[in-house]
Design an enzyme around this catalytic site. Sequence first.
Site, PDB file in Angstrom:
ATOM      1  N   HIS A   1       1.003  -1.235   0.019  1.00 53.79           N
ATOM      2  CA  HIS A   1      -0.080   0.001   0.012  1.00 53.79           C
ATOM      3  C   HIS A   1       0.866   1.160  -0.002  1.00 53.79           C
ATOM      4  CE1 HIS A   1      -3.991   2.005   1.927  1.00 53.79           C
ATOM      5  NE2 HIS A   1      -3.181   2.915   1.183  1.00 53.79           N
TER       6      HIS A   1
ATOM      7  N   GLU B   1     -11.355   3.216   5.897  1.00 55.81           N
ATOM      8  CA  GLU B   1     -10.202   4.143   6.633  1.00 55.81           C
ATOM      9  C   GLU B   1     -11.187   5.013   7.356  1.00 55.81           C
ATOM     10  OE1 GLU B   1      -8.232   6.584   3.679  1.00 55.81           O
ATOM     11  OE2 GLU B   1      -6.459   6.921   5.098  1.00 55.81           O
TER      12      GLU B   1
ATOM     13  N   HIS C   1      -9.635   1.166  -1.395  1.00 63.61           N
ATOM     14  CA  HIS C   1      -9.678   1.539  -0.174  1.00 63.61           C
ATOM     15  C   HIS C   1     -10.872   1.289   0.525  1.00 63.61           C
ATOM     16  CE1 HIS C   1      -5.764   3.392  -1.097  1.00 63.61           C
ATOM     17  NE2 HIS C   1      -5.746   4.152  -0.151  1.00 63.61           N
TER      18      HIS C   1
ATOM     19  N   ASP D   1       1.558   3.888   2.905  1.00 64.57           N
ATOM     20  CA  ASP D   1       0.678   4.689   2.336  1.00 64.57           C
ATOM     21  C   ASP D   1       1.387   6.033   1.400  1.00 64.57           C
ATOM     22  OD1 ASP D   1      -2.067   5.371   1.711  1.00 64.57           O
ATOM     23  OD2 ASP D   1      -2.394   5.932   3.756  1.00 64.57           O
ATOM     24  N   ASP D   2       1.504   7.044   2.332  1.00 64.27           N
ATOM     25  CA  ASP D   2       2.146   8.178   1.786  1.00 64.27           C
ATOM     26  C   ASP D   2       3.384   8.764   2.652  1.00 64.27           C
ATOM     27  OD1 ASP D   2       0.038   8.644  -0.621  1.00 64.27           O
ATOM     28  OD2 ASP D   2      -1.208   8.400   1.392  1.00 64.27           O
TER      29      ASP D   2
ATOM     30  N   HIS E   1       1.309   4.987  -2.532  1.00 69.19           N
ATOM     31  CA  HIS E   1       0.827   5.610  -3.591  1.00 69.19           C
ATOM     32  C   HIS E   1       2.024   6.472  -3.790  1.00 69.19           C
ATOM     33  CE1 HIS E   1      -3.519   5.595  -2.330  1.00 69.19           C
ATOM     34  NE2 HIS E   1      -3.103   5.474  -1.022  1.00 69.19           N
TER      35      HIS E   1
HETATM   36  N1  HPA Z   1      -6.782   7.246   1.436  1.00 72.68           N
HETATM   37  C1  HPA Z   1      -7.401   7.880   0.179  1.00 72.68           C
HETATM   38  N2  HPA Z   1      -6.796   8.062  -0.767  1.00 72.68           N
HETATM   39  C2  HPA Z   1      -5.368   8.189  -0.653  1.00 72.68           C
HETATM   40  C3  HPA Z   1      -4.988   7.916   0.518  1.00 72.68           C
HETATM   41  C4  HPA Z   1      -5.420   7.358   1.552  1.00 72.68           C
HETATM   42  O1  HPA Z   1      -5.033   6.849   2.661  1.00 72.68           O
HETATM   43  N3  HPA Z   1      -3.562   8.246   0.019  1.00 72.68           N
HETATM   44  C5  HPA Z   1      -3.302   8.882  -0.929  1.00 72.68           C
HETATM   45  N4  HPA Z   1      -4.627   8.940  -1.826  1.00 72.68           N
HETATM   46 ZN    ZN Z   2      -3.692   4.794   0.628  1.00 73.34          ZN
END
Ligand code: HPA
Ligand code: ZN
Length: 326
Positions: free
Chosen positions: A16, A199, A196, A277-278, A18
């Site tokens: 996971h 969350e 996703h 994630d990011d 991006h």
């Molecule tokens: N959630 C939804 N969209 C996203 C995320 C996330 O954690 N990171 C980058 N785009």
């Molecule tokens: Zn994500």
Amino acid sequence: TDLDSFITGLPKAELHLHIEGSLEPELMFELARRNGIEIPYASVEEVRAAYAFSNLQDFLDIYYAGANVLRTRRDFHDLAAAYFARAAADGVVHAEIMFDPQTHTDRGIAFSEVVEGLLSAMAEAEAKHGITSKLILSFLRHLSEEAAFEVLEMAEPWLDRIEAVGLDSSEVGHPPVKFARVFEEARARGLKLTAHAGEEGPPEYVYQALDLLHVDRIDHGNRSLEDPVLTDRLADMGMTLTVCPLSNLKLCVVDDLGNHPIDRMLALGLKATVNSDDPAYFGGYIADNFRAVAEARGLDQEEIVTLARNSFTGSFLPSDAIAAHL
Ligand code: HPA
Ligand code: ZN
């Protein structure tokens, strides 16, 4: 420390990530200069200071603005090359990376520039670091299903080099059902599916991802724990959850890492994994995520090893390649 070297030394897959979320402020400035683009920050420190979020949308606004410096095939190559170098240092041996084509094509960047830049960095990473990787084309869920169909159409010449489709961006108000037909089309074309869900969105969105999108993985999935029937179902089917601890903290999905559910997920029989994630926005790459949650929750070595094993069994690698990693 011993914990650091244990975590870094453990072979891991990242499931996971991006790629636009791996854009470090230093590279953002370099690309802005290279492309003659003005950015609303005076320094790297000022950029980092702006990364204080109270929810997913707060983050997304800044993340989409940051992506504006990405223009050419070379930019996408450099972005991904920097990620792979960092991931290799953390003991990542396989990465399944998401990209958001609409963030770029809607600014007039050709799909080919994005995907060719990423693919060349992927080939280089395998040669240079021994990291294998796959691409996941992610649809922006705040846009229409029709727009998602257009992206899939645009991706047609590269579908043999794209492993899966995903679904990201603003979750609440954009339930999986909105994308049921485009996911069905992606599945018909032999693509794997992930989304996703749970969350910020309710357990209902996780049910929809399972029952209406027929996903192979759930990204995040935290809120599944609110529903014991759903939790049992996910455990029984061996569904992989790609959990992102530092992201959860920064986006206020959890109030404190000391309350992160990662070990509860394992105890409930859920196939949880740890991911970044990011990483440029949330303060850490995959080893930082393992370390943070291991310290905050007192994970033992067996739990850490289980999380790493789950990353391979939950990957889209063929079964012989998975077996070779276990
Ligand atoms: N959630 C939804 N969209 C996203 C995320 C996330 O954690 N990171 C980058 N785009
Ligand atoms: Zn994500």
